[in-house]
Each structure stands twice: as structure tokens, then as C-alpha cells.
Design a protein around this motif. Structure first.
Motif, PDB file in Angstrom:
ATOM      1  N   ALA A  69     -20.878 -32.714  10.298  1.00 38.57           N
ATOM      2  CA  ALA A  69     -19.442 -32.585  10.510  1.00 38.57           C
ATOM      3  C   ALA A  69     -19.101 -32.890  11.959  1.00 38.57           C
ATOM      4  O   ALA A  69     -19.972 -32.899  12.830  1.00 38.57           O
ATOM      5  N   THR A  70     -17.819 -33.133  12.193  1.00 46.58           N
ATOM      6  CA  THR A  70     -17.291 -33.287  13.536  1.00 46.58           C
ATOM      7  C   THR A  70     -15.977 -32.523  13.613  1.00 46.58           C
ATOM      8  O   THR A  70     -15.273 -32.397  12.616  1.00 46.58           O
ATOM      9  N   LYS A  71     -15.701 -31.984  14.804  1.00 41.73           N
ATOM     10  CA  LYS A  71     -14.533 -31.118  14.977  1.00 41.73           C
ATOM     11  C   LYS A  71     -13.487 -31.806  15.842  1.00 41.73           C
ATOM     12  O   LYS A  71     -13.812 -32.475  16.815  1.00 41.73           O
ATOM     13  N   THR A  72     -12.218 -31.629  15.468  1.00 39.88           N
ATOM     14  CA  THR A  72     -11.081 -32.082  16.264  1.00 39.88           C
ATOM     15  C   THR A  72     -10.146 -30.897  16.435  1.00 39.88           C
ATOM     16  O   THR A  72      -9.815 -30.232  15.450  1.00 39.88           O
ATOM     17  N   ILE A  73      -9.733 -30.637  17.668  1.00 35.80           N
ATOM     18  CA  ILE A  73      -8.822 -29.530  17.949  1.00 35.80           C
ATOM     19  C   ILE A  73      -7.487 -30.098  18.428  1.00 35.80           C
ATOM     20  O   ILE A  73      -7.450 -30.941  19.325  1.00 35.80           O
ATOM     21  N   VAL A  74      -6.414 -29.655  17.799  1.00 38.14           N
ATOM     22  CA  VAL A  74      -5.062 -29.956  18.272  1.00 38.14           C
ATOM     23  C   VAL A  74      -4.555 -28.655  18.882  1.00 38.14           C
ATOM     24  O   VAL A  74      -4.529 -27.622  18.209  1.00 38.14           O
ATOM     25  N   LYS A  75      -4.173 -28.692  20.147  1.00 34.28           N
ATOM     26  CA  LYS A  75      -3.847 -27.470  20.886  1.00 34.28           C
ATOM     27  C   LYS A  75      -2.439 -26.951  20.602  1.00 34.28           C
ATOM     28  O   LYS A  75      -1.687 -26.641  21.519  1.00 34.28           O
ATOM     29  N   ARG A  76      -2.099 -26.879  19.326  1.00 28.86           N
ATOM     30  CA  ARG A  76      -0.848 -26.264  18.889  1.00 28.86           C
ATOM     31  C   ARG A  76      -0.973 -25.935  17.409  1.00 28.86           C
ATOM     32  O   ARG A  76      -1.841 -26.464  16.719  1.00 28.86           O
ATOM     33  N   LYS A  77      -0.100 -25.066  16.957  1.00 24.06           N
ATOM     34  CA  LYS A  77      -0.059 -24.733  15.535  1.00 24.06           C
ATOM     35  C   LYS A  77       0.657 -25.872  14.807  1.00 24.06           C
ATOM     36  O   LYS A  77       1.788 -26.190  15.145  1.00 24.06           O
ATOM     37  N   MET A  78      -0.011 -26.479  13.856  1.00 21.58           N
ATOM     38  CA  MET A  78       0.602 -27.523  13.031  1.00 21.58           C
ATOM     39  C   MET A  78       0.991 -26.882  11.710  1.00 21.58           C
ATOM     40  O   MET A  78       0.218 -26.878  10.763  1.00 21.58           O
ATOM     41  N   ASN A  79       2.181 -26.328  11.664  1.00 26.80           N
ATOM     42  CA  ASN A  79       2.620 -25.585  10.478  1.00 26.80           C
ATOM     43  C   ASN A  79       3.231 -26.469   9.405  1.00 26.80           C
ATOM     44  O   ASN A  79       3.325 -26.063   8.255  1.00 26.80           O
ATOM     45  N   HIS A  80       3.656 -27.670   9.760  1.00 30.34           N
ATOM     46  CA  HIS A  80       4.290 -28.557   8.785  1.00 30.34           C
ATOM     47  C   HIS A  80       3.205 -29.191   7.909  1.00 30.34           C
ATOM     48  O   HIS A  80       2.331 -29.909   8.404  1.00 30.34           O
ATOM     49  N   LEU A  81       3.249 -28.925   6.610  1.00 30.53           N
ATOM     50  CA  LEU A  81       2.190 -29.334   5.685  1.00 30.53           C
ATOM     51  C   LEU A  81       1.967 -30.846   5.665  1.00 30.53           C
ATOM     52  O   LEU A  81       0.823 -31.303   5.735  1.00 30.53           O
ATOM     53  N   HIS A  82       3.033 -31.631   5.599  1.00 30.76           N
ATOM     54  CA  HIS A  82       2.868 -33.093   5.538  1.00 30.76           C
ATOM     55  C   HIS A  82       2.199 -33.614   6.803  1.00 30.76           C
ATOM     56  O   HIS A  82       1.310 -34.468   6.745  1.00 30.76           O
ATOM     57  N   GLU A  83       2.578 -33.093   7.958  1.00 35.19           N
ATOM     58  CA  GLU A  83       1.959 -33.530   9.214  1.00 35.19           C
ATOM     59  C   GLU A  83       0.457 -33.238   9.202  1.00 35.19           C
ATOM     60  O   GLU A  83      -0.352 -34.076   9.586  1.00 35.19           O
ATOM     61  N   ARG A  84       0.091 -32.040   8.745  1.00 32.01           N
ATOM     62  CA  ARG A  84      -1.313 -31.650   8.741  1.00 32.01           C
ATOM     63  C   ARG A  84      -2.120 -32.482   7.753  1.00 32.01           C
ATOM     64  O   ARG A  84      -3.206 -32.974   8.077  1.00 32.01           O
ATOM     65  N   ILE A  85      -1.601 -32.678   6.541  1.00 37.99           N
ATOM     66  CA  ILE A  85      -2.306 -33.485   5.525  1.00 37.99           C
ATOM     67  C   ILE A  85      -2.439 -34.930   6.012  1.00 37.99           C
ATOM     68  O   ILE A  85      -3.482 -35.569   5.847  1.00 37.99           O
ATOM     69  N   SER A  86      -1.399 -35.442   6.626  1.00 32.18           N
ATOM     70  CA  SER A  86      -1.430 -36.802   7.149  1.00 32.18           C
ATOM     71  C   SER A  86      -2.473 -36.939   8.258  1.00 32.18           C
ATOM     72  O   SER A  86      -3.220 -37.931   8.309  1.00 32.18           O
ATOM     73  N   PHE A  87      -2.554 -35.943   9.133  1.00 30.61           N
ATOM     74  CA  PHE A  87      -3.541 -35.984  10.215  1.00 30.61           C
ATOM     75  C   PHE A  87      -4.956 -35.858   9.653  1.00 30.61           C
ATOM     76  O   PHE A  87      -5.871 -36.542  10.111  1.00 30.61           O
ATOM     77  N   GLU A  88      -5.145 -34.997   8.640  1.00 32.10           N
ATOM     78  CA  GLU A  88      -6.459 -34.906   7.976  1.00 32.10           C
ATOM     79  C   GLU A  88      -6.863 -36.273   7.437  1.00 32.10           C
ATOM     80  O   GLU A  88      -8.010 -36.716   7.622  1.00 32.10           O
ATOM     81  N   THR A  89      -5.931 -36.939   6.772  1.00 36.69           N
ATOM     82  CA  THR A  89      -6.212 -38.259   6.197  1.00 36.69           C
ATOM     83  C   THR A  89      -6.538 -39.260   7.300  1.00 36.69           C
ATOM     84  O   THR A  89      -7.470 -40.060   7.170  1.00 36.69           O
ATOM     85  N   SER A  90      -5.823 -39.201   8.417  1.00 34.36           N
ATOM     86  CA  SER A  90      -6.087 -40.092   9.556  1.00 34.36           C
ATOM     87  C   SER A  90      -7.496 -39.895  10.101  1.00 34.36           C
ATOM     88  O   SER A  90      -8.176 -40.870  10.449  1.00 34.36           O
ATOM     89  N   LEU A  91      -7.935 -38.650  10.193  1.00 33.24           N
ATOM     90  CA  LEU A  91      -9.282 -38.392  10.699  1.00 33.24           C
ATOM     91  C   LEU A  91     -10.344 -38.928   9.738  1.00 33.24           C
ATOM     92  O   LEU A  91     -11.356 -39.492  10.176  1.00 33.24           O
TER      93      LEU A  91
END
Length: 173
Positions: A69-91
Motif C-alpha cells: 500500500a501507499t499513503k496519501t494525506i490531505v491536510k483537511r477534512k474532506m467531508n464532501h462525498l463526491h470529492e472524496r470518491i473522485s480523489f480516491e479514483t484519481s489516486l
């Protein structure tokens, strides 16, 4: 882009090339097998950050896996579901790009002499979303599976996306 490192229970700080060598060694041990290379990301919102874990799993069906595995940290709370799912897909897409055509060809050449003996190889992109009526992520299925397909991966969603929903999920806590 900063140099991404990978880890598992046995090894820390692996480069992608070291990960790729481990995958090749795993497949070469038993070239007659049904292999799935699976990539997937999950996230967890914490008080000061959002932690994303992307897993790489090579599975020899019915005979185990090698994973990291590899870890990515975003230094804020990403509470918006679409933003988080989209970022997961980008990674997941980002890790998929590390597997160049040369890398994929090297893996295919391990099993190629054995395809008439039943050896297979596929690459999947696991997305932590589901199409179920009660699943809040169902509205993103078409968009995210389309993105994964355009990366050259076979998209998998819940309940078939265990690299994202189980393996990566374990490390997001």
C-alpha cells in the motif's frame, strides 16, 4: 511529483520498481496460474486530515496474494462525498499509470508460455462505491467506472472491490 513509497507488513519504504520486482517474482514462482493485478483506494476522514490508502494486490486465484500500500494525506477534512470518491479514483488512476506498457508486457510474458495450460492475467481497478439502492455512492458509479475503464483497468465496485473496501480500508483508520 514527490517520490511515492510503498509498504506492507514485511517491508517499508519500497519504491515502485521494487514493488514491480516483487510482483514479477510472485508470478514467476508459479507461472501457470490465474492472476489478477488489482489496484484500489479508500479514505477515512480524521479530525485534522483525510487519509487515503491505495493498495496494490497481485492475486493467484485460490493460492494467495502479495500486497502493498501507499499513503496519501490531505491536510483537511474532506467531508464532501463526491470529492472524496473522485480523489480516491484519481489516486487509483495515478498508480495505474506507473504500470507502463513495458511493465504490463513483462507480466504478460511470464504467463504467456502457459496460456494453453490455463494461465490468465487481468488488471482491475477497485472503487469503494456500490450500486445498491441504499448506497449513497450509487450516483457516482457510471462516472467512476468510466474513469477506471479509460485508465485501461477493468472496473470493480462493491461487493467485488475488496482491495478498496477491505485491504486499503484496514490502513485508513
Amino acid at each position: 511529483m514527490e517520490l511515492r513509497t510503498f509498504y506492507n507488513l514485511q517491508e517499508k519504504e519500497m519504491t515502485f520498481e521494487q514493488v514491480f520486482e516483487r510482483i514479477k517474482m510472485y508470478m514467476a514462482q508459479q507461472p501457470i496460474g490465474h492472476y489478477k493485478l488489482m489496484l484500489g483506494t479508500d479514505s477515512q476522514v480524521h479530525p485534522q486530515q483525510t487519509r487515503f490508502i491505495t493498495g496494490i494486490v497481485i492475486q493467484r486465484l485460490g493460492q494467495g496474494v502479495w500486497a502493498c500500500a501507499t499513503k496519501t494525506i490531505v491536510k483537511r477534512k474532506m467531508n464532501h462525498l463526491h470529492e472524496r470518491i473522485s480523489f480516491e479514483t484519481s489516486l487509483t488512476e495515478e498508480i495505474a499509470t506507473l504500470f507502463t506498457e513495458n511493465h504490463k508486457n513483462e507480466l504478460i510474458h511470464i504467463i504467456l508460455p502457459h496460456i494453453y495450460d490455463g494461465a490468465t492475467f487481468s488488471i482491475e481497478g477497485h472503487i469503494d462505491i456500490g450500486a445498491g439502492q441504499k448506497n449513497r455512492t450509487r450516483e457516482f458509479v457510471r462516472e467512476m467506472t468510466g474513469r477506471i475503464e479509460s485508465s485501461g483497468l477493468e472496473p470493480k465496485i462493491k461487493p467485488d472491490s475488496f482491495v478498496a473496501s477491505c485491504y486499503a480500508n484496514r490502513y485508513t483508520k
